[in-house]
Design a protein around this motif. Structure first.
Motif, PDB file in Angstrom:
ATOM      1  N   CYS A 100      10.170  38.696 -24.254  1.00  0.00           N
ATOM      2  CA  CYS A 100       9.638  39.451 -23.276  1.00  0.00           C
ATOM      3  C   CYS A 100       9.911  40.500 -23.827  1.00  0.00           C
ATOM      4  O   CYS A 100      10.429  40.551 -24.478  1.00  0.00           O
ATOM      5  CB  CYS A 100      11.180  39.171 -21.756  1.00  0.00           C
ATOM      6  N   PHE A 104      14.286  44.145 -20.053  1.00  0.00           N
ATOM      7  CA  PHE A 104      14.759  43.176 -19.222  1.00  0.00           C
ATOM      8  C   PHE A 104      15.664  41.797 -20.176  1.00  0.00           C
ATOM      9  O   PHE A 104      16.521  41.660 -19.041  1.00  0.00           O
ATOM     10  CB  PHE A 104      12.934  42.264 -18.981  1.00  0.00           C
ATOM     11  N   ILE A 145       8.113  36.071 -20.186  1.00  0.00           N
ATOM     12  CA  ILE A 145       7.197  37.060 -18.869  1.00  0.00           C
ATOM     13  C   ILE A 145       7.428  38.692 -19.364  1.00  0.00           C
ATOM     14  O   ILE A 145       7.466  39.426 -20.312  1.00  0.00           O
ATOM     15  CB  ILE A 145       9.398  37.162 -19.079  1.00  0.00           C
ATOM     16  N   ARG A 146       5.893  38.684 -18.613  1.00  0.00           N
ATOM     17  CA  ARG A 146       5.405  39.785 -18.683  1.00  0.00           C
ATOM     18  C   ARG A 146       5.115  40.529 -17.208  1.00  0.00           C
ATOM     19  O   ARG A 146       5.923  40.064 -15.647  1.00  0.00           O
ATOM     20  CB  ARG A 146       3.835  38.978 -19.464  1.00  0.00           C
ATOM     21  N   MET A 147       4.807  41.564 -17.116  1.00  0.00           N
ATOM     22  CA  MET A 147       4.661  42.133 -15.989  1.00  0.00           C
ATOM     23  C   MET A 147       3.376  42.191 -15.973  1.00  0.00           C
ATOM     24  O   MET A 147       2.029  42.820 -17.338  1.00  0.00           O
ATOM     25  CB  MET A 147       4.603  43.552 -16.419  1.00  0.00           C
ATOM     26  N   GLU A 163       9.267  44.434  -9.463  1.00  0.00           N
ATOM     27  CA  GLU A 163      10.515  46.371  -8.843  1.00  0.00           C
ATOM     28  C   GLU A 163      10.361  47.477  -7.409  1.00  0.00           C
ATOM     29  O   GLU A 163       9.514  47.019  -6.542  1.00  0.00           O
ATOM     30  CB  GLU A 163       9.821  47.081 -10.713  1.00  0.00           C
ATOM     31  N   TYR A 268       6.746  41.259 -12.101  1.00  0.00           N
ATOM     32  CA  TYR A 268       8.027  40.141 -13.555  1.00  0.00           C
ATOM     33  C   TYR A 268       6.891  38.424 -13.708  1.00  0.00           C
ATOM     34  O   TYR A 268       7.516  37.963 -12.373  1.00  0.00           O
ATOM     35  CB  TYR A 268       8.972  40.102 -13.636  1.00  0.00           C
ATOM     36  N   TRP A 269       6.287  38.424 -13.670  1.00  0.00           N
ATOM     37  CA  TRP A 269       5.918  36.626 -13.903  1.00  0.00           C
ATOM     38  C   TRP A 269       6.295  35.848 -15.488  1.00  0.00           C
ATOM     39  O   TRP A 269       6.191  36.096 -16.459  1.00  0.00           O
ATOM     40  CB  TRP A 269       4.273  37.013 -14.249  1.00  0.00           C
TER      41      TRP A 269
END
Length: 312
Positions: A100, A104, A145-147, A163, A268-269
């Motif tokens: 991540c 974060f 964990i990615r945007m 966010e 965030y996924w």
């Protein structure tokens, strides 16, 4: 008659270089030199009689045969990794590997890991914040964990939270922006920009209609963490990203420079490896993380004129 395979180390070099589109990044991942990657791939090309990469002064790119070959090589390494993980008792005690972004990790994930450890004290977690692209399951990661604006096909994606963007600065800097009648005008503020952010000041200005604020100038940094620190030092106004900025707002180190809040289009996924549900500790970690995130995904409507004059 046994199958004739190309040299496996060279295939590993090719898979990493093709995935990253970079010899340098592949070398960093595999802990070798870029020269070793380049020479290994040259040898592989000579062995196959096919050019796999186009080499240009500004970087490399896959040729059409190279891109086609990469899909087969990547699938082969994935099958080997999956088969290895399914062996009885294979590294059953290995830590949960998560990738991540550093901000974060430091501002949201790490403060909550004590809660996970309290329920599962014998499960270890390894957090990687190196910004490198993660390949499942070849790189050995269980989660990332990615945007993103939406899930990406090919892996399992679970939304954590989005966010909420709000301008923030130090209390002293906010006081310096106040006019005679106590109003705050962001047109006179130094804006702190994050170069790598997918949504920054331009997105906030467009959503709030604050078109008279000039977003061209200001201070530019390369991480969200640096933007928050610069704002805390009184260098200008950063775009706060809730809930990542919440602890600074709660402590008073930062305050809202304007009440206009914008819901980001990205979120965030949690990205899971294919076999994540087969290990009980991975299933527990995923359920715990999703449960923690549920508290932060309540949508907040964009407001027009806030408690301060934002300059629109």
């Amino acid at each position: 008659m046994p199958l004739r395979l190309p040299p496996l180390p060279a295939l590993r070099f090719f898979e990493a270089a093709g995935r990253h589109q970079s010899f340098k990044l592949a070398a960093a991942e595999l802990n070798v030199t870029p020269s070793a990657i380049s020479h290994g791939i040259v040898g592989l090309e000579q062995s196959l009689g096919v050019e796999l990469f186009v080499r240009e002064p500004r970087g490399i790119s896959l040729t059409a045969p190279g891109a086609d070959y990469l899909s087969y090589v990547s699938e082969a390494f994935s099958l080997i990794a999956i088969g290895t993980q399914r062996l009885p008792n294979h590294r059953a005690d290995r830590p949960i590997a998560l990738s991540c972004a550093p901000t974060f990790a430091s501002r949201w994930l790490l403060p909550r890991l004590a809660g996970f450890r309290a329920h599962w004290p014998n499960v270890n977690v390894s957090v990687d914040t190196s910004h490198r692209q993660v390949g499942f399951p070849v790189d050995g990661f269980d989660f990332a964990i990615r945007m993103s604006r939406a899930p990406v096909a090919g892996t399992a994606w679970t939304r954590l939270f989005g966010e909420r963007l709000v301008p923030v600065c130090s209390p002293a800097y906010l006081a310096s922006l106040r006019g005679e009648h106590g109003t705050v005008d962001l047109r006179h503020a130094t804006l702190i920009h994050v170069n790598a952010a997918s949504e920054d000041w331009q997105a906030w200005l467009e959503a709030t209609g604050a078109g008279e604020i000039d977003a061209a100038g200001g201070l530019r940094v390369d991480t969200i963490q640096l933007a928050f620190e610069a704002a805390g030092m009184g260098l200008g106004v950063a775009l706060g990203r809730r809930p990542l900025v919440d602890r600074d707002l709660d402590s008073g180190a930062l305050v809202e420079a304007c009440a206009d809040t914008v819901v980001a289009t990205t979120a965030y996924w949690l990205v899971s490896a294919e076999n994540a549900e087969r290990r009980p500790e991975l299933a527990d970690f995923k359920r715990w993380l999703v449960s923690e995130a549920e508290h932060f995904d309540a949508p907040a409507e964009t407001t027009g004129q806030g408690r301060h004059n934002c300059g629109n």
